[in-house]
Design an enzyme around this catalytic site. Structure first.
Site, PDB file in Angstrom:
ATOM      1  CE1 TYR A  52      35.732  20.393 -18.082  1.00 48.79           C
ATOM      2  CE2 TYR A  52      33.664  20.073 -19.232  1.00 48.79           C
ATOM      3  CZ  TYR A  52      34.361  20.257 -18.060  1.00 48.79           C
ATOM      4  OH  TYR A  52      33.683  20.304 -16.864  1.00 48.79           O
TER       5      TYR A  52
ATOM      6  CE  LYS B  92      31.005  19.228 -14.932  1.00 54.61           C
ATOM      7  NZ  LYS B  92      30.689  18.914 -13.533  1.00 54.61           N
TER       8      LYS B  92
HETATM    9  P1  NAD Z   1      37.423  20.725  -6.541  1.00 58.35           P
HETATM   10  O1  NAD Z   1      38.553  19.841  -6.944  1.00 58.35           O
HETATM   11  O2  NAD Z   1      37.657  21.653  -5.448  1.00 58.35           O
HETATM   12  O3  NAD Z   1      36.127  19.852  -6.231  1.00 58.35           O
HETATM   13  C1  NAD Z   1      35.876  18.592  -6.766  1.00 58.35           C
HETATM   14  C2  NAD Z   1      35.404  17.739  -5.622  1.00 58.35           C
HETATM   15  O4  NAD Z   1      35.018  16.435  -6.063  1.00 58.35           O
HETATM   16  C3  NAD Z   1      36.509  17.521  -4.571  1.00 58.35           C
HETATM   17  O5  NAD Z   1      36.050  17.937  -3.303  1.00 58.35           O
HETATM   18  C4  NAD Z   1      36.734  16.018  -4.578  1.00 58.35           C
HETATM   19  O6  NAD Z   1      37.076  15.495  -3.322  1.00 58.35           O
HETATM   20  C5  NAD Z   1      35.356  15.554  -5.030  1.00 58.35           C
HETATM   21  N1  NAD Z   1      35.376  14.161  -5.488  1.00 58.35           N
HETATM   22  C6  NAD Z   1      36.117  13.609  -6.477  1.00 58.35           C
HETATM   23  N2  NAD Z   1      35.903  12.275  -6.529  1.00 58.35           N
HETATM   24  C7  NAD Z   1      35.013  11.991  -5.541  1.00 58.35           C
HETATM   25  C8  NAD Z   1      34.393  10.799  -5.081  1.00 58.35           C
HETATM   26  N3  NAD Z   1      34.658   9.603  -5.626  1.00 58.35           N
HETATM   27  N4  NAD Z   1      33.508  10.874  -4.051  1.00 58.35           N
HETATM   28  C9  NAD Z   1      33.222  12.068  -3.478  1.00 58.35           C
HETATM   29  N5  NAD Z   1      33.783  13.218  -3.863  1.00 58.35           N
HETATM   30  C10 NAD Z   1      34.661  13.184  -4.882  1.00 58.35           C
HETATM   31  O7  NAD Z   1      37.039  21.506  -7.890  1.00 58.35           O
HETATM   32  P2  NAD Z   1      35.784  22.408  -8.277  1.00 58.35           P
HETATM   33  O8  NAD Z   1      36.205  23.115  -9.512  1.00 58.35           O
HETATM   34  O9  NAD Z   1      35.306  23.178  -7.111  1.00 58.35           O
HETATM   35  O10 NAD Z   1      34.711  21.327  -8.716  1.00 58.35           O
HETATM   36  C11 NAD Z   1      33.396  21.249  -8.188  1.00 58.35           C
HETATM   37  C12 NAD Z   1      32.397  21.089  -9.344  1.00 58.35           C
HETATM   38  O11 NAD Z   1      32.367  22.288 -10.117  1.00 58.35           O
HETATM   39  C13 NAD Z   1      32.724  19.959 -10.309  1.00 58.35           C
HETATM   40  O12 NAD Z   1      31.522  19.324 -10.703  1.00 58.35           O
HETATM   41  C14 NAD Z   1      33.305  20.721 -11.502  1.00 58.35           C
HETATM   42  O13 NAD Z   1      33.177  20.008 -12.715  1.00 58.35           O
HETATM   43  C15 NAD Z   1      32.406  21.931 -11.475  1.00 58.35           C
HETATM   44  N6  NAD Z   1      32.862  23.075 -12.267  1.00 58.35           N
HETATM   45  C16 NAD Z   1      34.114  23.568 -12.106  1.00 58.35           C
HETATM   46  C17 NAD Z   1      34.533  24.636 -12.873  1.00 58.35           C
HETATM   47  C18 NAD Z   1      35.930  25.167 -12.742  1.00 58.35           C
HETATM   48  O14 NAD Z   1      36.385  25.871 -13.639  1.00 58.35           O
HETATM   49  N7  NAD Z   1      36.631  24.908 -11.667  1.00 58.35           N
HETATM   50  C19 NAD Z   1      33.660  25.228 -13.799  1.00 58.35           C
HETATM   51  C20 NAD Z   1      32.373  24.709 -13.929  1.00 58.35           C
HETATM   52  C21 NAD Z   1      31.971  23.633 -13.166  1.00 58.35           C
END
Ligand code: NAD
Length: 255
Positions: free
Chosen positions: A155, A162
């Site tokens: 990670y 984070k």
């Molecule tokens: P996802 O890929 O669906 O979402 C990530 C989003 O970030 C996308 O919509 C993408 O377009 C956007 N993004 C990236 N660069 C960008 C920019 N320059 N401007 C605007 N938007 C931008 O994946 P997700 O897992 O739904 O991620 C959403 C959040 O959840 C993130 O912060 C991720 O770290 C967090 N998260 C995810 C998990 C997991 O296991 N998937 C766990 C905990 C936290």
């Protein structure tokens, strides 16, 4: 009574139907919110148009969060359309997949800056521009991960980002508490999304999680959506600066 009736809410970060932001948006829509989606890139817009076919009163605005001007324009659009907003769900993070494997000490200067810019600074900038529109009080939520608290192999730089995000939530909550604007984070367990799949050995992470978490299963994005609804609503009116784990209890395990 619908929990978010007449609330204008911006949801940032739907890329496709697997996005956690989508699960959040669905809960908020069902609770009566008027939702504006900010999207990054045409592909996300096409997904959003399809996903929201049956939803009423939704709007879209493009916003690449790496430019202040785009964030400013997004909120200028919201001001013109609604005058007041009540909530923002910030569900955005990015790091090159090269940085999400191998040794942390190999993190590049550019990769470090980019991950923090997109995944952390964006929350600060979004909060700054959202604040003047939250004249009736408001709620800002973001999504974090346990890899900011403890080491999770691969990670790497995103874990450090984070940690900075978690701390930013607290500083922002401190700044805005007296204006009745609350800022909180949800720490979600690993979920198979586009961003998740960028992490090397993500499947292994899911397996370990399933085996070790007290509830013995993975988190359903709907569960993250329901917690987001709780945080966005008046049910959580006394909660700010908090990181709520929606991880089937994984974070309580020592061994
Ligand atoms: P996802 O890929 O669906 O979402 C990530 C989003 O970030 C996308 O919509 C993408 O377009 C956007 N993004 C990236 N660069 C960008 C920019 N320059 N401007 C605007 N938007 C931008 O994946 P997700 O897992 O739904 O991620 C959403 C959040 O959840 C993130 O912060 C991720 O770290 C967090 N998260 C995810 C998990 C997991 O296991 N998937 C766990 C905990 C936290």
């Amino acid at each position: 009574m619908k929990l978010l009736k007449d609330k204008n809410i911006l949801v940032m970060g739907v890329a496709n139907k697997w996005s956690i932001a989508w699960a959040i948006a669905e809960q908020m829509y069902q609770a009566g919110a008027k939702i504006t989606f900010s999207y990054f890139g045409d592909r996300s817009l096409r997904s959003l148009e399809k996903l929201t076919e049956d939803m009423k009163d939704v709007t879209f605005v493009e916003c690449d969060v790496t430019e202040d001007k785009n964030i400013e324009n997004t909120f200028a659009y919201l001001k013109e359309k609604f005058g007041v907003i009540h909530g923002v769900a910030h569900c955005i993070a990015h790091s090159k997949s090269d940085e999400l494997k191998g040794k942390f000490y190999d993190t590049s200067r550019e990769g470090y800056a980019m991950s923090h810019d997109v995944s952390v600074y964006s929350l600060i900038a979004v909060t700054k521009y959202a604040r003047p529109l939250m004249t009736e009080g408001g709620v800002i939520i973001t999504l974090t991960y346990y890899g900011g608290e403890k080491v999770i192999a691969n990670y790497n730089v995103m874990g450090v980002a984070k940690a900075a995000l978690d701390s930013s939530v607290k500083y922002l909550a401190f700044d805005l508490g007296k204006e009745n604007i609350r800022v909180n984070a949800i720490s979600a367990g690993p979920i198979r999304t586009l961003a998740g799949k960028g992490i090397s050995n993500f499947d292994q992470m899911l397996k370990a999680f399933e085996t070790k978490s007290p509830m013995g299963r993975l988190v359903d994005p709907v569960e993250v959506g329901k917690t987001a609804l709780f945080l966005m609503s008046d049910l959580s009116s006394g909660i700010t600066g908090e990181i709520i784990h929606v991880d089937c209890g994984y974070n309580i395990i020592g061994m």
